[in-house]
Design a protein around this motif. Structure first.
Motif, PDB file in Angstrom:
ATOM      1  N   ASP A   1       0.883  -1.163   0.000  1.00  0.00           N
ATOM      2  CA  ASP A   1       0.000   0.000   0.000  1.00  0.00           C
ATOM      3  C   ASP A   1       0.925   1.218   0.000  1.00  0.00           C
ATOM      4  OD1 ASP A   1      -1.567   2.203   0.662  1.00  0.00           O
ATOM      5  OD2 ASP A   1      -2.647   1.175   2.265  1.00  0.00           O
ATOM      6  N   HIS A   2       1.162   1.790  -1.159  1.00  0.00           N
ATOM      7  CA  HIS A   2       2.169   2.845  -1.288  1.00  0.00           C
ATOM      8  C   HIS A   2       1.756   4.153  -0.619  1.00  0.00           C
ATOM      9  CE1 HIS A   2       5.080   0.525  -3.479  1.00  0.00           C
ATOM     10  NE2 HIS A   2       4.050  -0.074  -4.031  1.00  0.00           N
ATOM     11  N   ALA A   3       0.482   4.413  -0.500  1.00  0.00           N
ATOM     12  CA  ALA A   3       0.057   5.601   0.255  1.00  0.00           C
ATOM     13  C   ALA A   3       0.428   5.423   1.727  1.00  0.00           C
ATOM     14  CB  ALA A   3      -1.443   5.810   0.104  1.00  0.00           C
ATOM     15  N   ARG A   4       0.299   4.219   2.232  1.00  0.00           N
ATOM     16  CA  ARG A   4       0.661   3.951   3.629  1.00  0.00           C
ATOM     17  C   ARG A   4       2.168   4.105   3.858  1.00  0.00           C
ATOM     18  NH1 ARG A   4      -0.213  -1.603   7.103  1.00  0.00           N
ATOM     19  NH2 ARG A   4       0.658  -0.757   9.020  1.00  0.00           N
ATOM     20  N   THR A   5       2.982   3.726   2.858  1.00  0.00           N
ATOM     21  CA  THR A   5       4.431   3.835   3.033  1.00  0.00           C
ATOM     22  C   THR A   5       4.880   5.290   3.149  1.00  0.00           C
ATOM     23  OG1 THR A   5       4.998   3.836   0.666  1.00  0.00           O
ATOM     24  CG2 THR A   5       4.842   1.675   1.762  1.00  0.00           C
ATOM     25  N   LEU A   6       4.053   6.233   2.710  1.00  0.00           N
ATOM     26  CA  LEU A   6       4.358   7.648   2.895  1.00  0.00           C
ATOM     27  C   LEU A   6       4.030   8.105   4.314  1.00  0.00           C
ATOM     28  CD1 LEU A   6       3.140   9.038  -0.521  1.00  0.00           C
ATOM     29  CD2 LEU A   6       5.472   9.185   0.390  1.00  0.00           C
ATOM     30  N   ARG A   7       3.164   7.372   4.992  1.00  0.00           N
ATOM     31  CA  ARG A   7       2.767   7.725   6.362  1.00  0.00           C
ATOM     32  C   ARG A   7       3.540   6.958   7.421  1.00  0.00           C
ATOM     33  NH1 ARG A   7      -2.098   6.725   3.888  1.00  0.00           N
ATOM     34  NH2 ARG A   7      -2.386   4.852   5.133  1.00  0.00           N
ATOM     35  N   GLU A   8       3.994   5.757   7.074  1.00  0.00           N
ATOM     36  CA  GLU A   8       4.645   4.903   8.055  1.00  0.00           C
ATOM     37  C   GLU A   8       5.921   4.313   7.462  1.00  0.00           C
ATOM     38  OE1 GLU A   8       3.320   1.439  11.122  1.00  0.00           O
ATOM     39  OE2 GLU A   8       2.440   1.355   9.134  1.00  0.00           O
ATOM     40  N   ILE A   9       7.015   4.417   8.215  1.00  0.00           N
ATOM     41  CA  ILE A   9       8.271   3.869   7.735  1.00  0.00           C
ATOM     42  C   ILE A   9       8.087   2.398   7.393  1.00  0.00           C
ATOM     43  CG2 ILE A   9       9.101   3.433  10.085  1.00  0.00           C
ATOM     44  CD1 ILE A   9      11.950   3.958   8.931  1.00  0.00           C
ATOM     45  N   THR A  10       8.624   2.015   6.240  1.00  0.00           N
ATOM     46  CA  THR A  10       8.521   0.642   5.761  1.00  0.00           C
ATOM     47  C   THR A  10       9.894   0.191   5.297  1.00  0.00           C
ATOM     48  OG1 THR A  10       6.252   1.079   5.029  1.00  0.00           O
ATOM     49  CG2 THR A  10       7.331  -0.881   4.125  1.00  0.00           C
ATOM     50  N   VAL A  11      10.296  -0.982   5.766  1.00  0.00           N
ATOM     51  CA  VAL A  11      11.575  -1.580   5.386  1.00  0.00           C
ATOM     52  C   VAL A  11      11.280  -2.966   4.844  1.00  0.00           C
ATOM     53  CG1 VAL A  11      13.838  -2.349   6.213  1.00  0.00           C
ATOM     54  CG2 VAL A  11      12.810  -0.271   7.154  1.00  0.00           C
ATOM     55  N   ILE A  12      11.898  -3.301   3.703  1.00  0.00           N
ATOM     56  CA  ILE A  12      11.672  -4.586   3.053  1.00  0.00           C
ATOM     57  C   ILE A  12      12.987  -5.345   3.003  1.00  0.00           C
ATOM     58  CG2 ILE A  12      10.885  -5.760   0.957  1.00  0.00           C
ATOM     59  CD1 ILE A  12       9.907  -2.230   1.304  1.00  0.00           C
ATOM     60  N   GLY A  13      12.938  -6.587   3.460  1.00  0.00           N
ATOM     61  CA  GLY A  13      14.101  -7.458   3.389  1.00  0.00           C
ATOM     62  C   GLY A  13      14.238  -8.074   2.013  1.00  0.00           C
ATOM     63  N   ASP A  14      15.426  -8.563   1.706  1.00  0.00           N
ATOM     64  CA  ASP A  14      15.709  -9.117   0.387  1.00  0.00           C
ATOM     65  C   ASP A  14      14.934 -10.400   0.093  1.00  0.00           C
ATOM     66  OD1 ASP A  14      17.355 -10.266   2.422  1.00  0.00           O
ATOM     67  OD2 ASP A  14      18.601 -11.171   0.876  1.00  0.00           O
ATOM     68  N   ARG A  15      14.345 -11.009   1.094  1.00  0.00           N
ATOM     69  CA  ARG A  15      13.548 -12.223   0.891  1.00  0.00           C
ATOM     70  C   ARG A  15      12.053 -11.964   1.076  1.00  0.00           C
ATOM     71  NH1 ARG A  15      17.402 -16.669   2.290  1.00  0.00           N
ATOM     72  NH2 ARG A  15      19.223 -16.035   1.088  1.00  0.00           N
ATOM     73  N   GLY A  16      11.675 -10.680   1.006  1.00  0.00           N
ATOM     74  CA  GLY A  16      10.265 -10.324   1.080  1.00  0.00           C
ATOM     75  C   GLY A  16       9.753  -9.971   2.462  1.00  0.00           C
ATOM     76  N   GLN A  17      10.617  -9.970   3.470  1.00  0.00           N
ATOM     77  CA  GLN A  17      10.190  -9.580   4.809  1.00  0.00           C
ATOM     78  C   GLN A  17       9.760  -8.112   4.783  1.00  0.00           C
ATOM     79  OE1 GLN A  17      13.340 -10.484   3.904  1.00  0.00           O
ATOM     80  NE2 GLN A  17      14.265 -11.849   5.399  1.00  0.00           N
TER      81      GLN A  17
END
Length: 133
Positions: A53-69
């Motif tokens: 949810d890309h609108a949410r990623t502007l409101r809340e920090i989001t970190v993605i791991g290389d295996r999809g975490q």
């Protein structure tokens, strides 16, 4: 069994002065796990992570791991510190019940700062920053 993390991507708000500053700080630190930074909501972020949810990623920090975490909120801050050589031991402590209140207070302070500064062309915090739960 947990999936090991070998690289992390942080989605940051490129229109938020605090977020841009923290991005620069993170990338200047010695990393035990490589970090990449991609502007949240950007074409690149949407291409790499269409399921988010890309609108949410502007409101809340989001970190993605290389295996999809996917890490958000407090977990995102802790995993970013865990990736840094100088802060790994502190991240382990922050992930405990004793350390969690410090993460929460830091996130609340950052949210208040974002609210006070606002984004160009908007009223402060115009749906752009959320106080963590």
């Amino acid at each position: 069994m947990a999936t090991p993390v070998h690289a992390l991507t942080v989605l940051y708000d490129a229109n938020c002065p605090l977020c841009v500053h923290l991005r620069g700080w993170l990338l200047r630190q010695r990393q035990l796990v490589p970090l990449r930074a991609v502007p949240a909501g950007s074409v690149e972020a949407q291409r790499r992570y269409p399921e988010l949810d890309h609108a949410r990623t502007l409101r809340e920090i989001t970190v993605i791991g290389d295996r999809g975490q996917i890490y958000t909120g407090q977990a995102a801050w802790v995993v970013l510190l865990w990736a840094l050589a100088e802060y790994r031991s502190r991240a382990h402590w922050l992930a405990t019940p004793a350390g969690a209140p410090f993460v929460r207070v830091t996130m609340l302070a950052a949210a208040k700062y974002r609210e006070a500064v606002g984004r160009p062309g908007t009223t402060p915090c115009d749906e752009q920053c959320a106080v963590p739960h």
